[in-house]
Every structure is written in C-alpha cells, then in structure tokens.
Design an enzyme around this catalytic site. Structure first.
Site, PDB file in Angstrom:
ATOM      1  N   THR A 117       4.503   2.680   7.871  1.00 28.07           N
ATOM      2  CA  THR A 117       4.449   1.219   7.918  1.00 28.07           C
ATOM      3  C   THR A 117       3.022   0.700   7.837  1.00 28.07           C
ATOM      4  O   THR A 117       2.080   1.367   8.299  1.00 28.07           O
ATOM      5  CB  THR A 117       5.079   0.726   9.238  1.00 28.07           C
ATOM      6  OG1 THR A 117       4.757  -0.656   9.418  1.00 28.07           O
ATOM      7  CG2 THR A 117       4.542   1.478  10.455  1.00 28.07           C
ATOM      8  N   TYR A 141       5.264   0.153  18.002  1.00 29.61           N
ATOM      9  CA  TYR A 141       5.946   0.523  16.759  1.00 29.61           C
ATOM     10  C   TYR A 141       4.976   1.217  15.800  1.00 29.61           C
ATOM     11  O   TYR A 141       5.235   2.329  15.316  1.00 29.61           O
ATOM     12  CB  TYR A 141       6.551  -0.726  16.112  1.00 29.61           C
ATOM     13  CG  TYR A 141       7.020  -0.489  14.699  1.00 29.61           C
ATOM     14  CD1 TYR A 141       8.063   0.393  14.440  1.00 29.61           C
ATOM     15  CD2 TYR A 141       6.404  -1.137  13.627  1.00 29.61           C
ATOM     16  CE1 TYR A 141       8.484   0.622  13.130  1.00 29.61           C
ATOM     17  CE2 TYR A 141       6.816  -0.916  12.327  1.00 29.61           C
ATOM     18  CZ  TYR A 141       7.855  -0.034  12.081  1.00 29.61           C
ATOM     19  OH  TYR A 141       8.259   0.202  10.792  1.00 29.61           O
TER      20      TYR A 141
END
Ligand code: UDP
Length: 330
Positions: A117, A141
């Site tokens: 990501t 995250y």
C-alpha cells in the site's frame, strides 16, 4: 500448476481471478468470506473457505493443487480501524502473512505477489512519490503491510522464493463488464461512499478535513481503476515467471484528485446533488499522496487503460445500482 489467490472473493482479488481465468490459468481462491462474497468467485475457480494464516490448511492446499504462485490480497484495509485496533491488524496482516510465507517456503512455491500500500510512505516529502522514497508509515495499517514487505525481502534472500510487491494507491471503480465490484456494505472508501450518497443509501456524506496544505484544503489521492490494478498483477506474474527478479512497484496513475474534486465528479456523473458535511480530519490520513509509476510501466510493461475519473465513478455507480437491484430481488 495453479495460482493461489488469497482474498479472491474480495474486491481487488475477484478482479484478479477474472483476469487469471481469462488468461487460461488454474485458480484456487482461499478466502474466509469475512468481507468477501462467495458469488464473486466464478465456478471456474475453486473456492476454499478458510484463513490464510492456517498453516495446515494452506500447506495441504499448496500440495494438492501444485501451487506455483501465490497472489496475496487477503487483509484488513481500513486505516481508522487500524488506529483503533492495531493488534488486530498486526495479527491479520502481519502475523498471518508470516504463516503464509512459511508455508510458501516449506512447500517450495516459487512466486509471491503481495498487495502492499501507499500507506507505507506515510506523509511523503514530495509527490509523485517514487519507490525509493523513505518509508515512514503513519498508521498501524501501513506498518502492518511494511513489515510483510521486509519479511518477503528477507525470505527471498534466504530461500528460492521470488516476489513482486505492488504498492496500491487508491483503488476504485469496477469491472467494466459489470461482473465484479466493491461489494462490502460497510466500505469506507471515498468513491464508494459518495456513490452510495448519490443513490440515497446514505442521508449525506462527510469530508474529513478541509484544512490540509493542498490547493482546496481537502486530501489529494491517486485513484487507480481496479481492472488496471489486476492487470499490473498479471504483468507481475509474467515478470516472475520470466525470471525477472524481485521487484517493488507503485500502482497508481501519477495524478492526484482532491476529495472535493471527487465529490464534484460523482455529483456530475450521476447527476445527483447530495448533502456533504465538512468535518474534522480523520486519524492516519496523509494530506497528499500520488504515485510515480515509471517502474511499473518500464519494468512490468504496464500501461493503464482506464485512467479516467469519470469512467471510474460511472463503473462504481453502475456496480452499486446492481448490488441494490440484487438485494431488492432477494
Ligand atoms: N474521505 C472522506 N469522506 C469519506 C471517506 C473518505 O472525506 O466518507 C477522504 C479520506 O479522509 C481521504 C480520502 O477521502 O482523505 C480517501 O480515503 P479512502 O478511505 O477512500 O482511502 P485511503 O486514502 O484512506 O486509503
């Protein structure tokens, strides 16, 4: 030889399964259906319902289906949720990925493609951000994903395992043929939320902050269409099979849109004016993040074909209407 797709019943994974099947690949999907849905997996792919961190299940599956490559999508992906419950993210995204990697190494799977990501960059010092920019994730995250990147690098150094890490920017849109899309009802992603507001499924929507150092004060993001992203994975698989070596690539269009621009686009494309409330910043959000994509273009030979925000919004809108029609028919 088979490709194992973890999270293949989910949003991005299901688009990858469609691409793989179209290319004539044998596919097995491993998904616990926590956010994915059974109907997203075509009959031509085997669906195994279970956790990718279950080493007994995964090892047996790799042996039984002679898995040659793993494409690992399954993950928890909501930044604010990761801020509220970080250990859940380190368990699911990091610890379970370590188990999956251990199986891949023990069972001699040669190729591994990992969904990483843009959140690994945190707040980049400059945009577009290139892959060698410093990695300073600001959310659990992002950290949970970065740790997997490091595990992969070390495991590939020690063992006969080859990887491509793809760092996704903001994935949006749906299959142009209407076969799949973002189906999770409580999805928090901007375009999905705005399209739901346009359909009257929400009374209105919020903009999380208009006091950022950006041209209109709202956050800038690089929205990549989901089929284009799946095609980057196909290119990564070809790259690995051709002996192309380990690689980490951004996946985005090298162009940013602000939250307010996206909302205006949704209103124009859907021809619906819905309520928008300006509220405070959301924890874990960087002000601006846009991908440099030269590496994907040059090394993977990836060329985007759906780089058009209107088209992305239209696909998301059509998919949401289809979901509504399906629910109404039940
Ligand atoms: N956002 C917003 N309202 C929403 C959902 C998202 O203002 O209902 C903003 C969010 O703060 C961020 C951008 O839209 O600046 C993209 O957020 P999203 O959750 O889609 O993806 P992320 O960038 O967090 O991966």
């Amino acid at each position: 030889m088979t490709v194992l797709v973890t999270g293949g019943a989910g949003y991005i994974g299901s688009h990858m399964v469609l691409e793989l099947l179209e290319a004539g690949e044998k596919v097995v999907v491993l998904d616990n259906l926590s956010t994915g849905r059974r109907a997203a997996v075509p009959d031509a792919a085997e669906l195994v319902v279970g956790d990718f961190g279950d080493e007994t299940l995964v090892s047996e599956l790799i042996r039984r289906r002679e898995v040659e490559a793993i494409v690992h999508f399954a993950a928890k992906i909501v930044v604010p949720e990761s801020v509220a419950d970080p250990l859940l993210y380190y368990l699911n995204n990091t610890a379970s990925a370590r188990s999956l990697l251990a199986c891949a190494v023990a069972e001699k799977v040669r190729h591994f493609i990992f969904s990483s990501t843009a959140a690994v960059y945190g707040e980049p010092e400059q945009n577009p951000v290139s892959e060698d920019e410093s990695l300073k994730p600001v959310s659990p995250y992002g950290r949970s994903k970065l740790m997997v990147e490091w595990m992969l690098e070390d495991a590939a150094f020690a063992h006969d395992l080859h990887y491509v890490v793809l760092r996704y920017f903001n994935v949006a849109g749906a299959d142009p043929a209407g076969r799949s899309g973002q189906s999770f009802p409580n999805a928090t992603h901007l375009i999905k939320v705005a399209v739901q507001a346009a359909l009257g499924l929400r009374p209105d929507m919020e903009v999380f902050g208009t006091d950022y150092p950006t041209p209109d004060g709202s956050c800038l993001r690089d929205y990549i269409q989901v089929t284009d992203l799946a095609r980057a994975h196909m290119a990564a698989l070809r790259h690995l099979r051709a002996g192309g070596g380990n690689l980490t690539c951004n996946c985005g269009y090298a162009r940013g849109y602000s939250v307010l621009e996206v909302i205006e686009t949704v209103k124009r494309v859907t021809d619906v004016d819905f309520g928008v409330r300006i509220s405070g910043r959301r924890p874990g959000d960087p002000a601006a993040i846009v991908a440099a994509n030269d590496k994907a273009r040059e090394i993977l030979g990836w060329t985007p074909v759906h780089d058009n925000l209107d088209e992305i919004v239209r696909q998301a809108f059509e998919w949401e209407k289809k979901l509504q029609a399906e629910q109404a028919a039940r």
